[in-house]
Design a protein around this motif. Structure first.
Motif, short mmCIF file in Angstrom:
data_model
loop_
_atom_site.label_atom_id
_atom_site.label_comp_id
_atom_site.label_asym_id
_atom_site.label_seq_id
_atom_site.Cartn_x
_atom_site.Cartn_y
_atom_site.Cartn_z
N ALA A 44 0.84 -1.19 0.00
CA ALA A 44 0.00 0.00 0.00
C ALA A 44 0.88 1.25 0.00
N GLU A 45 0.42 2.28 -0.65
CA GLU A 45 1.17 3.51 -0.71
C GLU A 45 1.06 4.20 0.67
N TYR A 46 2.19 4.75 1.13
CA TYR A 46 2.21 5.37 2.46
C TYR A 46 1.49 6.71 2.44
N GLU A 47 0.64 6.91 3.44
CA GLU A 47 -0.03 8.19 3.62
C GLU A 47 0.35 8.74 4.98
N THR A 48 0.69 10.03 5.03
CA THR A 48 1.07 10.62 6.31
C THR A 48 -0.16 10.72 7.22
N PRO A 49 -0.01 10.45 8.50
CA PRO A 49 -1.15 10.50 9.41
C PRO A 49 -1.68 11.93 9.56
N LYS A 50 -2.95 12.03 9.89
CA LYS A 50 -3.55 13.35 10.10
C LYS A 50 -3.03 13.94 11.41
#
Length: 52
Positions: A44-50
């Protein structure tokens, strides 16, 4: 001396994630097998946390 048997072809082996194929004999007459692994995990592509 013992006589060598003719080399017979082995069918490809298939399982869920692995395929095994017979390779050609080398100069010494050794017949090996090639193993091909299929990926069973998806990256999965990494997404920065909110921010909180």
């Amino acid at each position: 001396m013992s006589e060598q048997k003719p080399i017979t072809d082995v069918p490809d082996g298939h399982t869920r994630f692995v395929t095994t194929r017979q390779m050609k004999p080398n100069e010494k007459g050794f017949v090996g097998y090639e193993t091909v692994w299929e990926s069973f995990q998806k990256e999965a592509e990494y997404e920065t946390p909110k921010k909180p």
